[in-house]
Design a protein around this motif. Structure first.
Motif, PDB file in Angstrom:
ATOM      1  N   MET A  66       0.616  -1.126  -0.284  1.00 39.02           N
ATOM      2  CA  MET A  66       0.010   0.506  -0.139  1.00 39.02           C
ATOM      3  C   MET A  66       1.082   1.202  -0.136  1.00 39.02           C
ATOM      4  SD  MET A  66      -2.854   0.915   2.916  1.00 39.02           S
ATOM      5  CE  MET A  66      -4.393   1.374   2.507  1.00 39.02           C
ATOM      6  N   ASP A  67       0.881   2.491  -1.047  1.00 37.58           N
ATOM      7  CA  ASP A  67       1.455   2.897  -1.458  1.00 37.58           C
ATOM      8  C   ASP A  67       0.587   4.280  -1.003  1.00 37.58           C
ATOM      9  OD1 ASP A  67       3.878   3.190  -1.657  1.00 37.58           O
ATOM     10  OD2 ASP A  67       3.969   3.409  -3.563  1.00 37.58           O
ATOM     11  N   GLY A  68       0.421   4.656   0.246  1.00 40.52           N
ATOM     12  CA  GLY A  68       0.241   5.756   0.735  1.00 40.52           C
ATOM     13  C   GLY A  68       0.733   6.446   2.101  1.00 40.52           C
ATOM     14  N   TYR A  69       0.181   7.975   2.263  1.00 47.80           N
ATOM     15  CA  TYR A  69       0.727   8.841   3.409  1.00 47.80           C
ATOM     16  C   TYR A  69       0.639   8.182   4.983  1.00 47.80           C
ATOM     17  CZ  TYR A  69       1.553  11.926  -0.580  1.00 47.80           C
ATOM     18  OH  TYR A  69       2.328  12.741  -1.455  1.00 47.80           O
ATOM     19  N   SER A  70       1.310   8.654   5.684  1.00 50.74           N
ATOM     20  CA  SER A  70       1.331   8.133   6.786  1.00 50.74           C
ATOM     21  C   SER A  70       1.348   8.570   7.456  1.00 50.74           C
ATOM     22  CB  SER A  70       2.783   7.354   7.499  1.00 50.74           C
ATOM     23  OG  SER A  70       3.726   8.139   7.684  1.00 50.74           O
ATOM     24  N   PHE A  71       0.837   8.902   8.978  1.00 53.02           N
ATOM     25  CA  PHE A  71      -0.088  10.031   9.704  1.00 53.02           C
ATOM     26  C   PHE A  71       1.427  11.082  10.057  1.00 53.02           C
ATOM     27  CE2 PHE A  71       0.040  11.382  14.121  1.00 53.02           C
ATOM     28  CZ  PHE A  71      -1.088  12.972  13.399  1.00 53.02           C
ATOM     29  N   GLY A  72       2.575   9.900  10.221  1.00 55.24           N
ATOM     30  CA  GLY A  72       4.506  11.257  10.268  1.00 55.24           C
ATOM     31  C   GLY A  72       4.122  12.103   8.812  1.00 55.24           C
ATOM     32  N   ASP A  73       4.387  11.395   7.852  1.00 54.78           N
ATOM     33  CA  ASP A  73       4.118  12.587   6.359  1.00 54.78           C
ATOM     34  C   ASP A  73       2.915  13.609   7.028  1.00 54.78           C
ATOM     35  OD1 ASP A  73       5.940  10.165   5.460  1.00 54.78           O
ATOM     36  OD2 ASP A  73       4.703   9.082   4.777  1.00 54.78           O
ATOM     37  N   VAL A  74       2.058  12.939   6.837  1.00 49.11           N
ATOM     38  CA  VAL A  74       1.238  13.950   6.796  1.00 49.11           C
ATOM     39  C   VAL A  74       1.449  15.183   7.976  1.00 49.11           C
ATOM     40  CG1 VAL A  74      -1.191  14.941   7.867  1.00 49.11           C
ATOM     41  CG2 VAL A  74      -0.662  13.375   6.334  1.00 49.11           C
ATOM     42  N   ILE A  75       1.799  14.433   9.183  1.00 48.61           N
ATOM     43  CA  ILE A  75       2.785  15.837  10.121  1.00 48.61           C
ATOM     44  C   ILE A  75       3.578  16.611   9.722  1.00 48.61           C
ATOM     45  CG2 ILE A  75       3.628  15.962  12.577  1.00 48.61           C
ATOM     46  CD1 ILE A  75       0.865  15.289  12.330  1.00 48.61           C
ATOM     47  N   LEU A  76       4.614  15.895   9.062  1.00 47.94           N
ATOM     48  CA  LEU A  76       6.006  16.969   8.559  1.00 47.94           C
ATOM     49  C   LEU A  76       5.659  17.456   7.439  1.00 47.94           C
ATOM     50  CD1 LEU A  76       9.381  16.129   8.737  1.00 47.94           C
ATOM     51  CD2 LEU A  76       9.146  14.205   7.323  1.00 47.94           C
ATOM     52  N   GLY A  77       5.006  17.326   6.644  1.00 46.00           N
ATOM     53  CA  GLY A  77       3.885  17.822   5.558  1.00 46.00           C
ATOM     54  C   GLY A  77       4.139  18.992   5.935  1.00 46.00           C
ATOM     55  N   THR A  78       2.530  19.343   6.983  1.00 46.13           N
ATOM     56  CA  THR A  78       2.473  20.198   7.741  1.00 46.13           C
ATOM     57  C   THR A  78       3.527  20.836   8.263  1.00 46.13           C
ATOM     58  OG1 THR A  78       0.235  19.368   8.294  1.00 46.13           O
ATOM     59  CG2 THR A  78       0.552  21.104   9.179  1.00 46.13           C
ATOM     60  N   LEU A  79       4.547  20.159   8.864  1.00 48.33           N
ATOM     61  CA  LEU A  79       5.150  21.210   9.463  1.00 48.33           C
ATOM     62  C   LEU A  79       6.238  22.446   8.664  1.00 48.33           C
ATOM     63  CD1 LEU A  79       6.872  21.999  11.935  1.00 48.33           C
ATOM     64  CD2 LEU A  79       7.814  19.732  11.899  1.00 48.33           C
ATOM     65  N   TRP A  80       6.372  21.245   7.285  1.00 49.28           N
ATOM     66  CA  TRP A  80       7.740  22.062   6.281  1.00 49.28           C
ATOM     67  C   TRP A  80       6.318  23.265   6.015  1.00 49.28           C
ATOM     68  CZ3 TRP A  80      12.596  22.236   6.149  1.00 49.28           C
ATOM     69  CH2 TRP A  80      13.057  21.215   6.546  1.00 49.28           C
ATOM     70  N   PHE A  81       5.111  22.753   5.743  1.00 45.59           N
ATOM     71  CA  PHE A  81       4.509  24.018   5.077  1.00 45.59           C
ATOM     72  C   PHE A  81       4.008  25.043   6.177  1.00 45.59           C
ATOM     73  CE2 PHE A  81       0.290  26.306   4.926  1.00 45.59           C
ATOM     74  CZ  PHE A  81       0.172  26.699   3.687  1.00 45.59           C
ATOM     75  N   MET A  82       3.993  25.219   7.486  1.00 52.53           N
ATOM     76  CA  MET A  82       3.883  25.689   8.477  1.00 52.53           C
ATOM     77  C   MET A  82       5.711  26.918   8.703  1.00 52.53           C
ATOM     78  SD  MET A  82       1.437  24.325  11.427  1.00 52.53           S
ATOM     79  CE  MET A  82       2.980  24.565  12.759  1.00 52.53           C
ATOM     80  N   LEU A  83       6.331  26.145   8.355  1.00 53.59           N
ATOM     81  CA  LEU A  83       7.740  26.316   8.081  1.00 53.59           C
ATOM     82  C   LEU A  83       8.217  27.483   6.757  1.00 53.59           C
ATOM     83  CD1 LEU A  83       9.858  24.105   9.475  1.00 53.59           C
ATOM     84  CD2 LEU A  83       9.448  26.346  10.535  1.00 53.59           C
ATOM     85  N   VAL A  84       7.533  27.049   5.867  1.00 49.38           N
ATOM     86  CA  VAL A  84       8.191  27.893   4.837  1.00 49.38           C
ATOM     87  C   VAL A  84       6.540  29.461   4.854  1.00 49.38           C
ATOM     88  CG1 VAL A  84       7.544  28.018   2.499  1.00 49.38           C
ATOM     89  CG2 VAL A  84       8.898  26.606   3.257  1.00 49.38           C
ATOM     90  N   PHE A  85       5.578  29.224   5.567  1.00 49.93           N
ATOM     91  CA  PHE A  85       4.762  30.196   5.336  1.00 49.93           C
ATOM     92  C   PHE A  85       4.846  30.601   6.290  1.00 49.93           C
ATOM     93  CE2 PHE A  85       1.011  31.817   7.144  1.00 49.93           C
ATOM     94  CZ  PHE A  85      -0.302  32.896   6.653  1.00 49.93           C
ATOM     95  N   ALA A  86       5.720  30.849   7.672  1.00 56.38           N
ATOM     96  CA  ALA A  86       6.431  31.664   8.651  1.00 56.38           C
ATOM     97  C   ALA A  86       7.522  32.413   7.648  1.00 56.38           C
ATOM     98  CB  ALA A  86       6.930  31.026  10.428  1.00 56.38           C
ATOM     99  N   TRP A  87       8.995  31.299   7.016  1.00 57.51           N
ATOM    100  CA  TRP A  87       9.232  31.748   7.000  1.00 57.51           C
ATOM    101  C   TRP A  87       8.964  33.974   5.291  1.00 57.51           C
ATOM    102  CZ3 TRP A  87      14.594  33.839   6.962  1.00 57.51           C
ATOM    103  CH2 TRP A  87      15.004  33.911   6.059  1.00 57.51           C
ATOM    104  N   ILE A  88       8.106  32.857   4.807  1.00 55.76           N
ATOM    105  CA  ILE A  88       7.349  33.728   3.767  1.00 55.76           C
ATOM    106  C   ILE A  88       6.913  35.271   5.114  1.00 55.76           C
ATOM    107  CG2 ILE A  88       5.902  34.596   1.950  1.00 55.76           C
ATOM    108  CD1 ILE A  88       6.082  31.050   1.749  1.00 55.76           C
TER     109      ILE A  88
END
Length: 138
Positions: A1-23
């Motif tokens: 099964m090639d899906g996203y794990s809960f950790g991938d979602v959390i990590l992606g959200t973290l990166w998105f928030m960091l990029v948003f804060a940087w901008i």
């Protein structure tokens, strides 16, 4: 099964928030640079180049050297804007209240410019106008 794990979602959200804060940080710094009238054109160009070429170091240096005064400049701009809004509201709303107008009418009557009947008619008209809301600008 090639899906996203809960950790991938959390990590992606973290990166998105960091990029948003940087901008957000870069926009805040560049806005502060260009709104500061004490910085020359060359100074503004220097800070901009520094922030583009070495963004992490540039932001860190800017926040260390000019960060404390960023809040003071923002507060001054907010206070100036608030004063402009208050002045606009004051000029748009007018300053004469019904009590002021009644005082003027009474003064005119005391000086003999208005007769008693003229005073009573003007007073009644003014009170009706203020009671109906016609004297209030919206």
């Amino acid at each position: 099964m090639d899906g996203y794990s809960f950790g991938d979602v959390i990590l992606g959200t973290l990166w998105f928030m960091l990029v948003f804060a940087w901008i957000w940080l870069m926009i805040s710094i560049l806005t502060d640079v260009f709104r500061d009238h004490q910085v020359s054109g060359w100074g503004k160009a220097g800070w901009t180049v520094f922030l583009i070429v070495l963004p992490w170091l540039g932001a860190l240096v800017y926040l260390i050297t000019r960060g404390p005064s960023m809040n003071a400049r923002a507060r001054e701009r907010a206070m100036a804007h608030e004063a402009e809004v208050r002045e606009f509201v004051r000029s748009a709303a007018g300053t004469a209240s019904p009590a002021d107008e009644l005082g003027k009418l009474a003064d005119l009557q005391r000086r003999g410019i208005l007769t008693e009947s003229e005073y009573q008619r003007a007073k009644t008209a003014l009170l009706e106008q203020s009671h109906n809301g016609a004297g209030v600008r919206r």
